[in-house]
Scaffold this active site. Structure first.
Site, PDB file in Angstrom:
ATOM      1  N   ARG A 112      99.933  36.003 -24.997  1.00  0.00           N
ATOM      2  CA  ARG A 112     100.038  36.847 -26.189  1.00  0.00           C
ATOM      3  C   ARG A 112      99.146  36.322 -27.322  1.00  0.00           C
ATOM      4  NH1 ARG A 112     106.030  38.560 -28.024  1.00  0.00           N
ATOM      5  NH2 ARG A 112     105.989  36.737 -29.385  1.00  0.00           N
TER       6      ARG A 112
ATOM      7  N   SER B 201     110.602  44.611 -26.453  1.00  0.00           N
ATOM      8  CA  SER B 201     109.258  44.042 -26.531  1.00  0.00           C
ATOM      9  C   SER B 201     108.329  44.718 -25.531  1.00  0.00           C
ATOM     10  CB  SER B 201     109.299  42.538 -26.253  1.00  0.00           C
ATOM     11  OG  SER B 201     110.073  41.866 -27.209  1.00  0.00           O
TER      12      SER B 201
ATOM     13  N   ALA C 201     111.667  25.969 -39.256  1.00  0.00           N
ATOM     14  CA  ALA C 201     111.432  24.665 -39.893  1.00  0.00           C
ATOM     15  C   ALA C 201     110.054  24.131 -39.518  1.00  0.00           C
ATOM     16  CB  ALA C 201     112.529  23.678 -39.484  1.00  0.00           C
ATOM     17  N   VAL C 202     109.700  24.205 -38.251  1.00  0.00           N
ATOM     18  CA  VAL C 202     108.391  23.735 -37.816  1.00  0.00           C
ATOM     19  C   VAL C 202     107.298  24.631 -38.373  1.00  0.00           C
ATOM     20  CG1 VAL C 202     106.896  23.322 -35.816  1.00  0.00           C
ATOM     21  CG2 VAL C 202     109.304  22.641 -35.743  1.00  0.00           C
ATOM     22  N   GLY C 203     107.535  25.944 -38.392  1.00  0.00           N
ATOM     23  CA  GLY C 203     106.559  26.887 -38.927  1.00  0.00           C
ATOM     24  C   GLY C 203     106.205  26.594 -40.374  1.00  0.00           C
TER      25      GLY C 203
ATOM     26  N   GLU D  47     105.303  33.094 -35.548  1.00  0.00           N
ATOM     27  CA  GLU D  47     106.404  33.889 -35.004  1.00  0.00           C
ATOM     28  C   GLU D  47     107.582  32.933 -34.903  1.00  0.00           C
ATOM     29  OE1 GLU D  47     109.191  34.886 -32.802  1.00  0.00           O
ATOM     30  OE2 GLU D  47     107.800  34.745 -31.104  1.00  0.00           O
TER      31      GLU D  47
ATOM     32  N   CYS E 129     114.108  34.423 -29.227  1.00  0.00           N
ATOM     33  CA  CYS E 129     114.175  34.577 -30.682  1.00  0.00           C
ATOM     34  C   CYS E 129     114.644  35.962 -31.091  1.00  0.00           C
ATOM     35  CB  CYS E 129     112.824  34.277 -31.305  1.00  0.00           C
ATOM     36  SG  CYS E 129     111.467  35.206 -30.590  1.00  0.00           S
TER      37      CYS E 129
ATOM     38  N   ARG F 203     119.800  37.587 -22.046  1.00  0.00           N
ATOM     39  CA  ARG F 203     118.496  37.374 -21.423  1.00  0.00           C
ATOM     40  C   ARG F 203     118.076  35.925 -21.626  1.00  0.00           C
ATOM     41  NH1 ARG F 203     112.858  39.670 -23.793  1.00  0.00           N
ATOM     42  NH2 ARG F 203     111.519  39.344 -21.969  1.00  0.00           N
TER      43      ARG F 203
ATOM     44  N   GLU G 169     120.864  30.557 -35.866  1.00  0.00           N
ATOM     45  CA  GLU G 169     120.547  31.034 -34.524  1.00  0.00           C
ATOM     46  C   GLU G 169     121.129  30.065 -33.496  1.00  0.00           C
ATOM     47  OE1 GLU G 169     116.469  32.849 -32.547  1.00  0.00           O
ATOM     48  OE2 GLU G 169     116.327  31.085 -33.838  1.00  0.00           O
TER      49      GLU G 169
ATOM     50  N   LYS H 177      98.443  23.958 -27.005  1.00  0.00           N
ATOM     51  CA  LYS H 177      99.427  22.903 -26.777  1.00  0.00           C
ATOM     52  C   LYS H 177     100.723  23.541 -26.303  1.00  0.00           C
ATOM     53  CE  LYS H 177     102.726  21.079 -28.859  1.00  0.00           C
ATOM     54  NZ  LYS H 177     103.577  20.726 -27.691  1.00  0.00           N
ATOM     55  N   PRO H 178     100.974  23.528 -24.983  1.00  0.00           N
ATOM     56  CA  PRO H 178     102.238  24.063 -24.491  1.00  0.00           C
ATOM     57  C   PRO H 178     103.382  23.083 -24.735  1.00  0.00           C
ATOM     58  CG  PRO H 178     100.993  23.140 -22.675  1.00  0.00           C
ATOM     59  CD  PRO H 178     100.127  22.998 -23.907  1.00  0.00           C
ATOM     60  N   SER H 179     104.596  23.560 -24.570  1.00  0.00           N
ATOM     61  CA  SER H 179     105.757  22.693 -24.712  1.00  0.00           C
ATOM     62  C   SER H 179     105.736  21.589 -23.660  1.00  0.00           C
ATOM     63  CB  SER H 179     107.042  23.512 -24.555  1.00  0.00           C
ATOM     64  OG  SER H 179     108.165  22.662 -24.391  1.00  0.00           O
TER      65      SER H 179
END
Length: 529
Positions: A208, A489, A279-281, A298, A332, A326, A429, A223-225
């Protein structure tokens, strides 16, 4: 591929603290050799397919961490170690950025049709390897195999869509203000993109972002998780096979703070795109200020689901169930607060709880499983904390409410009744399989309760009244609204939130704009005929 046997409970995951407050596993010293039969069979198949890549990708070359450190990737359903991957940091990221910067010159100058054809081949390769990619998603992320197949199709759709959009990035001609001038608007790629992606959709959250970036001529460092890097590496392998040139797509993983800070500090990186916690955003947004990067965020949600008295009960139960459970509630856009009008509350609660009780929990490789494990012990403990807080403040456990008998990080699908706004499940959340039910009386009260949050990503409405659906949709402070539908989505519609749920949009025709700069050109002194 799908197995009906019971799975072996392997070793417990190891946890540490990682990028901007997220949890990740520290680099291990030894690779565990004991695996369940299901995990080993999956690994063998993936090795045979050539998609089990265990090195980072920089400048078109597969590399290890420069200091040799590695990090384990584990199957959350069993605890089995799948593989070890490089624990990279600042130096590897600097080289990845340099490779992307060098590749930008040629990739951005390739015709839109040329980029489109390469991306279309990448899409075709993803689809032709869909079962292997789904298998990989299931063993490193935990979601049921059928859900993983759905993610592969969804993730691939962004490559297909943006391969087509590459040829539709049009500029403008502005009517001149004087006879001897001509005014133009050009749209050009922003440059090198740093993409930081989460573990819950390890393929789709990459495509995406990378899809529109590559389509308009940008290059990327992804950078993936640390929990789910293998899917990213497999996708990158297919990108190379498709002909995406060396350096246009780079994958680094490991020391998340070092990688993230290097992306933020580099003047060669002109855009940051991130999916993850609010928080990270916020920290990424602040970190981008020093070099004034474009940024797309996002972030977290706290999605309301409003069920009115006039709703079709079957549609409401089915839609709410799909939205809430799901990926074990680890999305999110999950329904995080379910508001039910008092006239239908008891009937809905009973029907919904009955449906929740029928959900089959287990290893995603076992046929019939519809809910897998949570990603790690920290996620499980968070869910337990939220449920304990709710029950201590008067909530009723209608069904579930405890760790599953399967052990590991499995948690029972849970429905809580009589929830109020003083509880954590209302304010924050939960990111787990817990559905809190709240009563409301009037439409106005439902709207006020739904908007009572700093989040504004997704919301859901169930009603048979068309006028009400319009009124409530327009009043909700959310970027996505589902009316009588729980899964909303799609690649052709914009995805993004209001308020503290983010900046920018992903997917659709709007998504490619995030990776473009607008340049105004004034061509003057042309003379007057």
């Amino acid at each position: 591929m799908l197995c009906s046997r019971r799975f072996h409970h392997g070793p417990s995951p190891i946890h540490g603290v990682g990028f901007r407050g997220r949890h990740l596993r520290p680099p291990p010293r030894l690779l565990c050799c004991q695996r369940s039969m299901e995990t080993q069979a999956a690994i063998d198949r993936l090795k045979n397919s050539g998609l089990l890549k265990t090195q980072g990708l920089v400048g078109g070359k597969w590399i290890n961490a420069y200091d040799g450190k590695t990090i384990q990737v584990q199957n959350p359903a069993t605890g089995d170690v799948i593989a070890s991957v490089p624990y990279m940091g600042q130096n590897e990221t600097i080289d990845a950025i340099s490779s992307a910067y060098s590749a930008f010159s040629s990739w951005s100058k390739l015709t839109a049709n040329g980029r489109s054809k390469i991306m279309r081949k990448w899409y075709d390769l993803i689809i032709s390897h869909k079962e292997d990619l789904a298998l990989l998603i299931t063993i490193e992320q935990g979601k049921p195999f059928q859900d993983s197949l759905g993610e592969v199709a969804y993730g691939a759709s962004f490559i297909e869509f943006f391969s087509e959009e590459a040829k539709r990035i049009y500029g403008d001609i502005i009517p001149p203000t004087t006879a001897d001038r001509r005014l133009f608007v050009l749209k050009q790629p922003v440059g090198v993109v740093g993409a930081i992606t989460p573990w819950n959709f390890p393929l789709a959250m990459i495509t995406r972002k990378v899809g529109p970036a590559l389509a308009c001529g940008c290059t990327a460092v992804v950078k993936p998780s640390e929990y789910t890097p293998l899917t990213a590496l497999a996708a990158a392998e297919l990108a190379l096979q498709a002909g995406i040139p060396p350096g246009a797509l780079n994958i680094v993983m490991g020391n998340a703070p070092a990688i993230g800070d290097t992306l933020l500090e580099s003047t060669k990186v002109r855009k940051i795109t991130f999916t993850g916690s609010t928080a990270v955003g916020k920290k990424l947004m602040a970190g981008s200020a020093s070099t004034v990067k474009k940024i797309s965020l996002e972030l977290g949600g706290n999605a309301p689901c409003i069920v009115f008295d006039d709703a079709d009960l079957d549609v409401a139960v089915k839609g709410t169930l799909a939205s809430k459970f799901r990926n074990s509630g680890q999305t999110c856009v999950c329904a995080n607060r379910i508001f039910v009008q008092e006239g239908i509350y008891e009937k809905f609660a009973n029907a919904f709880a009955q449906s929740v009780q029928s959900l089959q929990v287990g290893n995603g490789l076992i046929e019939g499983t519809v809910q897998g494990p949570l990603i790690n012990e920290a996620a499980l403990e968070k869910v337990e904390t939220f449920v304990k807080d709710a029950t201590s403040k008067g909530a009723d456990v209608i069904t579930g409410g405890r760790r599953h008998s399967l052990g590991k990080t499995f948690y029972e699908p849970t429905v809580l009744g009589n929830v109020n706004n003083e509880m954590l499940v209302y304010r924050e959340e939960v990111f787990g399989p817990v559905a809190p039910l709240l009563r409301f009386r009037t439409e106005e009260e439902a709207i006020q309760m739904a908007n009572d949050t700093n989040a504004g990503l997704a919301a859901y409405i169930f009603t048979t009244s068309i006028p009400r659906s319009w009124r409530v949709t327009e009043a909700l402070e959310y970027g996505l609204v589902g009316v009588n539908e729980g899964l909303i989505s799609t690649v052709v519609a914009p995805f993004g939130g209001f308020k503290q749920s983010g900046i920018g949009r992903e997917g659709s025709q709007y998504g490619i704009h995030e990776y473009l700069e607008i340049k105004y050109v004034c061509l003057g002194n042309l003379g007057v005929a």
